[in-house]
Design a protein around this motif. Structure first.
Motif, PDB file in Angstrom:
ATOM      1  N   ILE A 111      -2.913  18.703  -8.931  1.00 34.39           N
ATOM      2  CA  ILE A 111      -3.712  17.723  -9.674  1.00 34.39           C
ATOM      3  C   ILE A 111      -4.957  18.389 -10.246  1.00 34.39           C
ATOM      4  CG2 ILE A 111      -5.064  15.594  -9.522  1.00 34.39           C
ATOM      5  CD1 ILE A 111      -3.166  14.646  -7.324  1.00 34.39           C
ATOM      6  N   LYS A 165       0.562   6.555  -6.950  1.00 36.06           N
ATOM      7  CA  LYS A 165      -0.444   7.605  -7.197  1.00 36.06           C
ATOM      8  C   LYS A 165       0.243   8.967  -7.303  1.00 36.06           C
ATOM      9  CE  LYS A 165      -3.688   4.582  -6.755  1.00 36.06           C
ATOM     10  NZ  LYS A 165      -3.487   3.620  -7.844  1.00 36.06           N
ATOM     11  N   LEU A 199       0.715  17.456   0.613  1.00 33.50           N
ATOM     12  CA  LEU A 199      -0.408  16.790  -0.072  1.00 33.50           C
ATOM     13  C   LEU A 199      -1.452  17.803  -0.524  1.00 33.50           C
ATOM     14  CD1 LEU A 199      -1.009  13.436   1.810  1.00 33.50           C
ATOM     15  CD2 LEU A 199       0.419  13.931  -0.167  1.00 33.50           C
ATOM     16  N   LEU A 219      -6.440  10.835 -13.016  1.00 31.72           N
ATOM     17  CA  LEU A 219      -6.135  11.929 -12.099  1.00 31.72           C
ATOM     18  C   LEU A 219      -7.208  12.048 -11.029  1.00 31.72           C
ATOM     19  CD1 LEU A 219      -4.769  14.861 -14.308  1.00 31.72           C
ATOM     20  CD2 LEU A 219      -3.516  13.387 -12.750  1.00 31.72           C
ATOM     21  N   ALA A 220      -8.468  11.872 -11.456  1.00 33.60           N
ATOM     22  CA  ALA A 220      -9.568  11.989 -10.493  1.00 33.60           C
ATOM     23  C   ALA A 220      -9.445  10.899  -9.429  1.00 33.60           C
ATOM     24  CB  ALA A 220     -10.904  11.891 -11.222  1.00 33.60           C
ATOM     25  N   LYS A 242      -6.409  10.781   2.153  1.00 34.24           N
ATOM     26  CA  LYS A 242      -5.219  10.868   3.005  1.00 34.24           C
ATOM     27  C   LYS A 242      -5.215  12.194   3.770  1.00 34.24           C
ATOM     28  CE  LYS A 242      -1.002   8.634   3.308  1.00 34.24           C
ATOM     29  NZ  LYS A 242      -0.726   7.193   3.146  1.00 34.24           N
ATOM     30  N   LEU A 243      -5.559  13.249   3.076  1.00 38.24           N
ATOM     31  CA  LEU A 243      -5.603  14.567   3.699  1.00 38.24           C
ATOM     32  C   LEU A 243      -6.642  14.616   4.811  1.00 38.24           C
ATOM     33  CD1 LEU A 243      -5.139  17.198   0.888  1.00 38.24           C
ATOM     34  CD2 LEU A 243      -3.941  17.102   3.068  1.00 38.24           C
ATOM     35  N   ILE A 281      -7.762   9.696  -3.665  1.00 32.67           N
ATOM     36  CA  ILE A 281      -6.904   9.054  -2.663  1.00 32.67           C
ATOM     37  C   ILE A 281      -6.113  10.083  -1.873  1.00 32.67           C
ATOM     38  CG2 ILE A 281      -4.812   7.638  -2.462  1.00 32.67           C
ATOM     39  CD1 ILE A 281      -6.142   5.866  -4.692  1.00 32.67           C
ATOM     40  N   VAL A 282      -5.564  11.060  -2.577  1.00 39.43           N
ATOM     41  CA  VAL A 282      -4.828  12.127  -1.880  1.00 39.43           C
ATOM     42  C   VAL A 282      -5.763  12.846  -0.914  1.00 39.43           C
ATOM     43  CG1 VAL A 282      -3.702  14.371  -2.188  1.00 39.43           C
ATOM     44  CG2 VAL A 282      -3.071  12.454  -3.656  1.00 39.43           C
ATOM     45  N   ASP A 283      -6.993  13.073  -1.351  1.00 31.54           N
ATOM     46  CA  ASP A 283      -7.939  13.797  -0.497  1.00 31.54           C
ATOM     47  C   ASP A 283      -8.333  12.978   0.732  1.00 31.54           C
ATOM     48  OD1 ASP A 283      -7.943  16.146  -1.855  1.00 31.54           O
ATOM     49  OD2 ASP A 283      -9.701  15.717  -3.074  1.00 31.54           O
ATOM     50  N   LEU A 328      -6.618   2.057  -2.383  1.00 29.95           N
ATOM     51  CA  LEU A 328      -5.294   1.728  -2.902  1.00 29.95           C
ATOM     52  C   LEU A 328      -5.268   0.340  -3.525  1.00 29.95           C
ATOM     53  CD1 LEU A 328      -2.971   3.198  -0.141  1.00 29.95           C
ATOM     54  CD2 LEU A 328      -3.145   3.939  -2.506  1.00 29.95           C
ATOM     55  N   ARG A 343       1.716   1.574  -3.514  1.00 30.10           N
ATOM     56  CA  ARG A 343       0.565   2.027  -4.293  1.00 30.10           C
ATOM     57  C   ARG A 343       0.354   3.531  -4.135  1.00 30.10           C
ATOM     58  NH1 ARG A 343      -2.203  -3.082  -2.506  1.00 30.10           N
ATOM     59  NH2 ARG A 343      -2.184  -4.440  -4.325  1.00 30.10           N
ATOM     60  N   PHE A 344       0.577   4.011  -2.927  1.00 37.26           N
ATOM     61  CA  PHE A 344       0.405   5.457  -2.726  1.00 37.26           C
ATOM     62  C   PHE A 344       1.487   6.236  -3.460  1.00 37.26           C
ATOM     63  CE2 PHE A 344       0.712   9.434  -0.226  1.00 37.26           C
ATOM     64  CZ  PHE A 344      -0.555   9.923  -0.524  1.00 37.26           C
ATOM     65  N   CYS A 359      -6.696   9.367  -8.471  1.00 37.31           N
ATOM     66  CA  CYS A 359      -5.561   9.678  -7.600  1.00 37.31           C
ATOM     67  C   CYS A 359      -5.901  10.804  -6.640  1.00 37.31           C
ATOM     68  CB  CYS A 359      -4.345  10.059  -8.445  1.00 37.31           C
ATOM     69  SG  CYS A 359      -3.681   8.677  -9.377  1.00 37.31           S
ATOM     70  N   LEU A 360      -6.613  11.801  -7.160  1.00 35.05           N
ATOM     71  CA  LEU A 360      -6.981  12.933  -6.327  1.00 35.05           C
ATOM     72  C   LEU A 360      -7.858  12.485  -5.169  1.00 35.05           C
ATOM     73  CD1 LEU A 360      -6.940  15.946  -5.840  1.00 35.05           C
ATOM     74  CD2 LEU A 360      -8.880  16.195  -7.395  1.00 35.05           C
ATOM     75  N   THR A 372       0.585  11.224 -10.836  1.00 31.83           N
ATOM     76  CA  THR A 372       0.034  12.571 -10.912  1.00 31.83           C
ATOM     77  C   THR A 372       1.139  13.612 -11.064  1.00 31.83           C
ATOM     78  OG1 THR A 372      -0.051  12.510  -8.492  1.00 31.83           O
ATOM     79  CG2 THR A 372      -2.087  12.063  -9.684  1.00 31.83           C
ATOM     80  N   ASN A 388       0.824  -1.209   0.000  1.00 29.34           N
ATOM     81  CA  ASN A 388       0.000   0.000   0.000  1.00 29.34           C
ATOM     82  C   ASN A 388       0.853   1.253   0.000  1.00 29.34           C
ATOM     83  OD1 ASN A 388      -2.451  -1.211  -0.269  1.00 29.34           O
ATOM     84  ND2 ASN A 388      -2.902  -1.304   1.928  1.00 29.34           N
ATOM     85  N   MET A 408      -6.009  18.729 -14.114  1.00 28.24           N
ATOM     86  CA  MET A 408      -7.295  18.283 -14.652  1.00 28.24           C
ATOM     87  C   MET A 408      -7.971  19.373 -15.459  1.00 28.24           C
ATOM     88  SD  MET A 408      -8.725  15.918 -11.525  1.00 28.24           S
ATOM     89  CE  MET A 408     -10.288  15.607 -12.333  1.00 28.24           C
TER      90      MET A 408
END
Lengths: 129, 129
Positions: free
Chosen positions: A83, A44, A76, B90-91, B100-101, B96-98, B124, A40-41, B93-94, A48, A37, A87
């Motif tokens: 990102i 990502k 982040l 991108l969406a 995480k945030l 996932i980043v969000d 993930l 995987r992160f 990935c975004l 991007t 994981n 887009m």
DNA sequence: CCTTGACTTGGAGCGCACTCCAAGTTTGTA
DNA sequence: TACAAACTTGGAGTGCGCTCCAAGTCAAGG
């Protein structure tokens, strides 16, 4: 499992993008699900457009523990913003490609003077929208 | 005017991405508005990840005239599809980043076991959605 | 006319992100 | 136990897309 080559895996580990990938007795890498994981992160972030040195920096901060959460959050957040920018940029470009395609579908030469060509020109010049 | 360096302009011309940039008496480049829009379109293709050799191919087809419209249309259609793929990637990935945030904003360590962490793991692993 | 700065060319150099290689070690199957 | 296949390492090589350089030419202001 992730689609990346063994060479890239080794490269990422050497570059400091993967933290603490454990080994078996013989020294072969054994990826735990946490490793997976983590990878995987990282992927990502890479997908991007985050450069490897920035991913390394982020991973280093994770290794340094809770004291660095603020820095990581801001990394982040910034990356999320990038990102979103990517887009919207892609959307703008796609619009132009689609207008061009519309021209082709109407059987027009791209050098013709025409409403559609003008629309395209406006889009390209950024005088529209 | 387009934000690209003079060197890149020269490089693009040499690489066959710019067609027929005219010169003044002394041999200096004079970009017409057509040249400029050609360049701008090339930049859209580049910005959306089309490799230089593919842009060159497209530009060559344009130079060859109306007989190649079908090929050009299919190139742009394929490229449009790739852009759409990029956007949805991108969406993802975004998202996932969000997530995480969101974890950071809740003040959670990323190694904690938690609903949010599980959600992130599912994302993930691709087991969700 | 002279100078300064922007242009011209071909070609070398660079940074990034892998990708491949060689030589040796470990693993799993017959 | 033998052996092939898959792993290990450090380091070299590759492809892409610029970016820079040197030596020379052109253009515009004083």
């Amino acid at each position: 499992m992730t689609g990346v080559s063994a060479d890239t895996l080794r490269y990422y580990e050497k570059a400091g993008l993967l933290d603490g990938v454990s080994r078996n007795v013989g020294g072969h890498r054994r990826f735990s699900s946490a490793d997976l994981n983590g990878l995987r992160f990282v992927l990502k972030l890479r997908m991007t457009g985050m450069p490897i040195r920035d991913v390394r920096r982020y991973v280093e901060l994770v290794r340094q523990g809770d004291a660095t959460t603020d820095q990581r959050r801001s990394i982040l957040q910034d990356h999320g913003d990038r990102i979103r920018q990517q887009m919207s940029e892609l959307a703008r470009c796609l619009e132009i490609v689609d207008v061009k395609l519309e021209m082709y579908d109407l059987g027009l030469s791209p050098t013709d003077e025409h409403d559609c060509t003008k629309k395209l020109a406006s889009l390209l010049e950024g005088t529209l929208k």
